[in-house]
Design an enzyme around this catalytic site. Structure first.
Site, mmCIF file in Angstrom:
data_model
loop_
_atom_site.group_PDB
_atom_site.id
_atom_site.type_symbol
_atom_site.label_atom_id
_atom_site.label_comp_id
_atom_site.label_asym_id
_atom_site.label_seq_id
_atom_site.Cartn_x
_atom_site.Cartn_y
_atom_site.Cartn_z
ATOM 1 C CE LYS A 136 -3.610 2.442 2.556
ATOM 2 N NZ LYS A 136 -4.665 2.361 3.595
ATOM 3 C CG HIS A 275 -10.386 -29.429 -35.785
ATOM 4 N ND1 HIS A 275 -9.376 -28.524 -35.536
ATOM 5 C CD2 HIS A 275 -10.196 -29.865 -37.062
ATOM 6 C CE1 HIS A 275 -8.619 -28.408 -36.621
ATOM 7 N NE2 HIS A 275 -9.093 -29.214 -37.553
#
Length: 514
Positions: A136, A275
């Site tokens: 922070k 596929h």
């Protein structure tokens, strides 16, 4: 300028060398517990945290750094005169660098037979608190959670005398990435301990990067492969690559679909996928015969596809596989001779997955990302319920037909919807996947099967809205059909089956796959 550094790490990789370099630069080192002992044993001067706080460690070390003299030293904004005045008044010094990594919670929960009490004890409290405080206040505090950043920070300090705000911000980002991941692992573990299947109000997921990929589904797309933390038994993410090129985005996606399908079978079975759709599936008494049947199911589509076997690949089977171009072979094991044969081809990917038949645990999520959201559901772990099967026609299926119907349902379940699959003698003969209407799917499957459709069975992933699929089946010589049922026009399909002498089974379970 960096004058004081607080170091407390569970992963001590490189920490002695890094601390020694800090000491050379005149930086005071604060530490505690095992880290302090490691550094002192290496001859590095260390100030113990309890000497800073004036308060001893307590509660078996649960409370060490949770003290204003630590957190005020981290959170004070150096350019704020009032902050600095208060520090002076309280006799608190700033802490300019924090080097912390957290208790090994992930490593603990991944151990066999770990007890809840041990897992809970490995939840870090002070570490995340200090990290978040330092991050922070990143403009004033350098915070490091990753040992791979040690050298870069030292280099920048040597070149500029300090660490840039840009670097500090990047390091702060890594803190929140780590603590978010850490907290998500904890919440996931605790949810699992509840033993209840539910969807939380706020879903937070975490994954770990496995590899950067050359590209995604298409060359212009960027892609990365991430692995879920926890049990990945029987999943592509836990497969060991023995040979060949790096797996691509499409390789991984297709292999995942093939593995989902192979888990439906107990007997020796080979699945060929192209596929993301099955193009050849067969079961037999041994894996060689299963491969031959899977290949013969569709010798055109299997070219350039993926082969998955649920038994060891032997020399005979490997020799047959090597006759055509295959992208990937996945099996629980390979004989020495089989591996030597397959690895003669430079680019074929050979993967070993020991627990290839392992089922996904209950509560596993199946997820689909959509723009602006995420669809989440439980995995489709069900095929049919034998007690719920209902023959709705005058003709009943024979035992052989019933076994083939169940086989065909396994195949179509893992085909894109709308899907139709034909099978006979535990061999797929034609698959019609991913069509916008069911009759087209049926026609494609029948066309693939050709003359072999005579005497075959048909499976559909969802109900027949019209009798046209039955009519096409009858024309092709199909003798039995399995489908969920549930259409308002079911009777029309039943009547058509009775007209043509076809047996039809309703399962009551739909298997849409999009």
């Amino acid at each position: 300028m960096i004058k004081r550094a607080l170091i407390s790490v569970s992963d001590k990789t490189g920490i002695i060398g890094f601390a020694r370099e800090l000491e050379k630069r005149g930086i005071e080192i604060i530490s505690t517990g095992g880290t302090a002992k490691t550094l002192m044993d290496a001859g590095i001067k260390v100030v113990n945290v309890s000497d800073i706080t004036g308060f001893p460690e307590c509660l078996d070390g649960r409370v060490k750094t949770l003290h204003p003299k630590i957190h005020a030293g981290l959170l004070a904004i150096r350019s704020d005169e009032e902050h600095m005045r208060q520090l002076k008044e309280l006799n608190i010094d700033t802490i300019d660098m924090v080097v912390i990594n957290l208790y090994p919670f992930k490593e603990t929960i991944l151990k066999d037979n770990v007890q809840l009490e041990e897992a809970i004890e490995n939840i870090d409290i002070g570490g995340p608190t200090m990290l978040r405080a330092a991050a922070k206040n990143y403009q004033d505090v350098v915070v490091i959670v990753d040992p791979s950043d040690y050298d870069a920070v030292l280099k920048e300090m040597d070149e500029t005398g300090d660490v840039s705000v840009k670097t500090k911000f990047k390091l702060a980002y890594k803190v929140f990435e780590l603590t978010s991941h850490y907290d998500t692992l904890i919440s996931k573990y605790m949810k699992e301990q509840l033993g209840e299947e539910f969807f939380p109000e706020n879903l937070t997921l975490t994954f770990e990067k496995v590899q950067d990929m050359r590209y995604g589904e298409n060359p212009h797309q960027k892609a990365v492969f991430y692995r879920e933390v926890g049990s990945n038994s029987g999943c592509i993410s836990s497969a060991k690559q023995l040979h060949g090129k790096e797996l691509s985005f499409n390789n991984i996606n297709d292999a995942n679909g093939a593995l989902d399908l192979i888990k439906e079978f107990d007997e020796p079975t080979v699945v060929a996928v192209k596929h993301a759709n099955p193009c050849g599936v067969a079961s037999a008494d041994n894996i060689y015969d299963a491969y031959i049947k899977a290949y013969e199911a569709d010798p055109v589509s299997i070219f350039g596809g993926i082969i998955v076997a649920n038994r060891e690949i032997d020399e005979r089977t490997a020799s047959e596989i090597n006759k055509i171009f295959i992208e990937i072979v996945i099996a629980p094991s390979y004989t020495k001779e089989a591996f030597e044969i397959l690895s003669q081809k430079k680019n074929i990917r050979i993967l070993q997955l020991d627990n290839i038949s392992a089922k996904l645990p209950e509560g596993t999520y199946d997820m689909k990302k959509v723009a602006g959201g995420l669809l989440v559901q439980t995995y489709n772990n069900q095929l049919i319920n034998m007690d719920d099967l209902r023959c709705v026609t005058e003709k009943k299926p024979t035992q052989d037909e019933l076994e083939d119907l169940i086989f065909a349902m396994k195949v179509v379940k893992h085909s894109k919807s709308n899907g139709i699959a034909l099978a006979r003698n535990k061999q797929s003969l034609g698959v019609g996947p991913g069509q916008t209407n069911r009759i087209m799917a049926a026609r494609i499957a029948i066309e693939y099967a050709g003359e072999r459709s005579k005497g075959a069975v048909m499976a559909s992933d969802a109900f027949f809205p019209f009798p046209d699929c039955v009519e096409a089946a009858a024309k092709a010589g199909i003798t039995a059909i399995i489908q969920p049922g549930g259409s308002i026009k079911d009777q029309e399909s039943i009547d058509a089956c009775n007209k043509y002498g076809i047996a039809m089974i309703f399962t009551g379970i739909r298997h849409f796959k999009h």
